[in-house]
Design a protein around this motif. Sequence first.
Motif, PDB file in Angstrom:
ATOM      1  N   LEU A  84      34.070  13.250 -21.815  1.00  0.00           N
ATOM      2  CA  LEU A  84      35.734  13.628 -21.107  1.00  0.00           C
ATOM      3  C   LEU A  84      36.579  12.846 -22.597  1.00  0.00           C
ATOM      4  CD1 LEU A  84      35.341  13.344 -17.183  1.00  0.00           C
ATOM      5  CD2 LEU A  84      35.410  16.008 -18.908  1.00  0.00           C
ATOM      6  N   PRO A  85      37.382  13.802 -22.775  1.00  0.00           N
ATOM      7  CA  PRO A  85      39.115  13.296 -23.503  1.00  0.00           C
ATOM      8  C   PRO A  85      39.566  12.478 -22.438  1.00  0.00           C
ATOM      9  CG  PRO A  85      39.005  15.078 -23.473  1.00  0.00           C
ATOM     10  CD  PRO A  85      37.303  15.396 -23.263  1.00  0.00           C
ATOM     11  N   THR A  86      39.341  12.813 -21.360  1.00  0.00           N
ATOM     12  CA  THR A  86      40.479  11.926 -20.413  1.00  0.00           C
ATOM     13  C   THR A  86      40.378  10.329 -20.138  1.00  0.00           C
ATOM     14  OG1 THR A  86      39.915  13.376 -19.041  1.00  0.00           O
ATOM     15  CG2 THR A  86      41.773  14.184 -19.788  1.00  0.00           C
ATOM     16  N   ALA A  87      39.134  10.021 -20.076  1.00  0.00           N
ATOM     17  CA  ALA A  87      38.050   9.026 -19.913  1.00  0.00           C
ATOM     18  C   ALA A  87      40.070   8.203 -20.324  1.00  0.00           C
ATOM     19  CB  ALA A  87      36.883   9.105 -20.519  1.00  0.00           C
ATOM     20  N   ARG A  88      40.092   7.528 -20.669  1.00  0.00           N
ATOM     21  CA  ARG A  88      41.338   6.491 -21.867  1.00  0.00           C
ATOM     22  C   ARG A  88      42.811   7.096 -22.132  1.00  0.00           C
ATOM     23  NH1 ARG A  88      40.988   2.062 -18.785  1.00  0.00           N
ATOM     24  NH2 ARG A  88      39.262   1.578 -18.782  1.00  0.00           N
ATOM     25  N   THR A  89      42.844   8.395 -21.565  1.00  0.00           N
ATOM     26  CA  THR A  89      43.715   9.349 -22.295  1.00  0.00           C
ATOM     27  C   THR A  89      44.502   9.821 -21.206  1.00  0.00           C
ATOM     28  OG1 THR A  89      42.405   9.243 -24.028  1.00  0.00           O
ATOM     29  CG2 THR A  89      44.605  10.811 -24.064  1.00  0.00           C
ATOM     30  N   ILE A  90      46.014   9.940 -21.225  1.00  0.00           N
ATOM     31  CA  ILE A  90      46.555  10.900 -20.708  1.00  0.00           C
ATOM     32  C   ILE A  90      46.781  11.864 -21.433  1.00  0.00           C
ATOM     33  CG2 ILE A  90      48.348  11.485 -19.560  1.00  0.00           C
ATOM     34  CD1 ILE A  90      48.674   8.402 -18.492  1.00  0.00           C
ATOM     35  N   GLU A  91      46.003  13.762 -21.328  1.00  0.00           N
ATOM     36  CA  GLU A  91      46.369  14.061 -22.377  1.00  0.00           C
ATOM     37  C   GLU A  91      47.519  15.168 -22.056  1.00  0.00           C
ATOM     38  OE1 GLU A  91      43.526  17.262 -24.324  1.00  0.00           O
ATOM     39  OE2 GLU A  91      42.561  16.705 -23.023  1.00  0.00           O
ATOM     40  N   ILE A  92      48.109  15.499 -22.411  1.00  0.00           N
ATOM     41  CA  ILE A  92      49.803  16.781 -22.056  1.00  0.00           C
ATOM     42  C   ILE A  92      49.180  18.193 -22.673  1.00  0.00           C
ATOM     43  CG2 ILE A  92      51.761  17.316 -23.006  1.00  0.00           C
ATOM     44  CD1 ILE A  92      52.516  13.971 -23.600  1.00  0.00           C
ATOM     45  N   VAL A  93      49.098  18.492 -21.932  1.00  0.00           N
ATOM     46  CA  VAL A  93      48.874  19.800 -22.122  1.00  0.00           C
ATOM     47  C   VAL A  93      49.823  20.991 -21.968  1.00  0.00           C
ATOM     48  CG1 VAL A  93      45.893  19.830 -20.823  1.00  0.00           C
ATOM     49  CG2 VAL A  93      47.972  20.811 -19.328  1.00  0.00           C
ATOM     50  N   ALA A  94      50.401  20.942 -21.375  1.00  0.00           N
ATOM     51  CA  ALA A  94      52.213  22.347 -21.389  1.00  0.00           C
ATOM     52  C   ALA A  94      52.898  21.016 -21.088  1.00  0.00           C
ATOM     53  CB  ALA A  94      51.549  22.534 -20.151  1.00  0.00           C
ATOM     54  N   PHE A  95      54.535  21.491 -21.258  1.00  0.00           N
ATOM     55  CA  PHE A  95      55.508  21.168 -21.336  1.00  0.00           C
ATOM     56  C   PHE A  95      56.505  23.085 -20.371  1.00  0.00           C
ATOM     57  CE2 PHE A  95      54.569  18.472 -24.862  1.00  0.00           C
ATOM     58  CZ  PHE A  95      55.214  17.139 -24.631  1.00  0.00           C
ATOM     59  N   VAL A  96      56.586  22.089 -18.822  1.00  0.00           N
ATOM     60  CA  VAL A  96      57.329  23.213 -17.847  1.00  0.00           C
ATOM     61  C   VAL A  96      58.475  22.482 -17.155  1.00  0.00           C
ATOM     62  CG1 VAL A  96      55.158  24.372 -17.861  1.00  0.00           C
ATOM     63  CG2 VAL A  96      55.756  22.209 -15.703  1.00  0.00           C
ATOM     64  N   PRO A  97      59.157  24.103 -17.200  1.00  0.00           N
ATOM     65  CA  PRO A  97      60.435  23.537 -15.846  1.00  0.00           C
ATOM     66  C   PRO A  97      60.027  22.551 -14.941  1.00  0.00           C
ATOM     67  CG  PRO A  97      60.751  25.812 -16.509  1.00  0.00           C
ATOM     68  CD  PRO A  97      59.372  25.497 -16.919  1.00  0.00           C
ATOM     69  N   ALA A  98      61.226  21.379 -13.956  1.00  0.00           N
ATOM     70  CA  ALA A  98      60.498  21.481 -13.062  1.00  0.00           C
ATOM     71  C   ALA A  98      60.109  21.692 -11.943  1.00  0.00           C
ATOM     72  CB  ALA A  98      61.382  19.474 -13.068  1.00  0.00           C
TER      73      ALA A  98
END
Length: 384
Positions: A84-98
């Motif tokens: 999994l790429p997220t095993a040691r990584t916080i992978e940003i997938v998108a930027f959205v309004p709060a």
Amino acid sequence: MRSIWNGAISFGLVSIPIKLMNATESHSISFRQIHLDDGGRIRYRKVCELEDTEVESSEIGKAYEEADGTLIPITDEDLAALPLPTARTIEIVAFVPADRIDPLQMDTAYYLSANGVPATKPYVLLREALKRSKKVAVAKFALRGRERLGMLRVVDDVIAMHGLLWPDEIRATDDVAPDDGVTVRDKELDLADALMDTLGGVDLDTLHDDYREAVEELITAKAEGHEAPAAPAEKDGGKVLDLMAALEKSVSAAKQSRGADGEGDGDAEVHPLPAGRSGSRRSAGTAPKEVGGKKSTSTAKKTTAKKTAAKTTAKTAAKTATKKTPARKSTTKSTTKTAAKTSTGSSAKSSGSSTGSRTAAKKTAAAKKTSAKKTTAARKKASA
């Protein structure tokens, strides 16, 4: 703060080494279980079922239990080697309004700290990009044996991450909503709006845990051998039979509370209820305020009576002086006119003042005495 996880933020082709730390802490008071008979401590011991012996934490691992009870051991190395790429990584997938993030999804909060000098510039780059875009980053990461969803946002000068529940972990509200068919009147909404405006806002930093403080006071009292603090008197409860009356009383109570705190009543407007309703804004015994500063009727009557008395006294003195002998006419008229003018002028200047009226009366009395003395002297001379 102690780091609980080391990894990196994956921001496109940019990798930012970071350390993960808990952003919150619990101040709740924990209790131990005891044996009521003798006060002995109740403990939970970790015992191996096969050997019937207690084991240390270092000897305990993980295993998955099958439906038939079979245990499949899983080691930390097995989990770290997951593809999994997220095993040691916080992978940003998108930027959205709060506002796209449902608050129901919010979970534990973490602070992300740049791990080393090389990570400082890309860390600041992501932080400033989030600030300028006024958006939040949606990311995926793995922590404590499972992949999770997260939201990255800026708090002061730090990037914070909120763990998010997956959308399918949020229960539907179909079975919770009240039955349809309930109608709310405009007057009730107006009073509800007035109550909201009167209560106003609050500084969240001023709020604290009253329950925890009460428990601490209880523990202190028992430790020192004192009696436990007495419970406060219960407020009047019961069912709300009249919603309008309850709303209006709430607005009134909120206004009094804000007034006591020196915060004012705000711009709230309360719509009056029909006669006979409880909780009216004006109490039954309150009299309306006087308008403008007009004098009362009794004061005006007293002033008029004093003016009339002064004029009557002056006229009487004039008539008495006129009836005297011709030799005394000129002196008497002169004295009477002077007294009358003095009395009239004093009365006019006083404009109804009781002090002016008393002055005019004293001067008139003095004029009488002077006239009488002169008359007596004239008579003595005539007889001589």
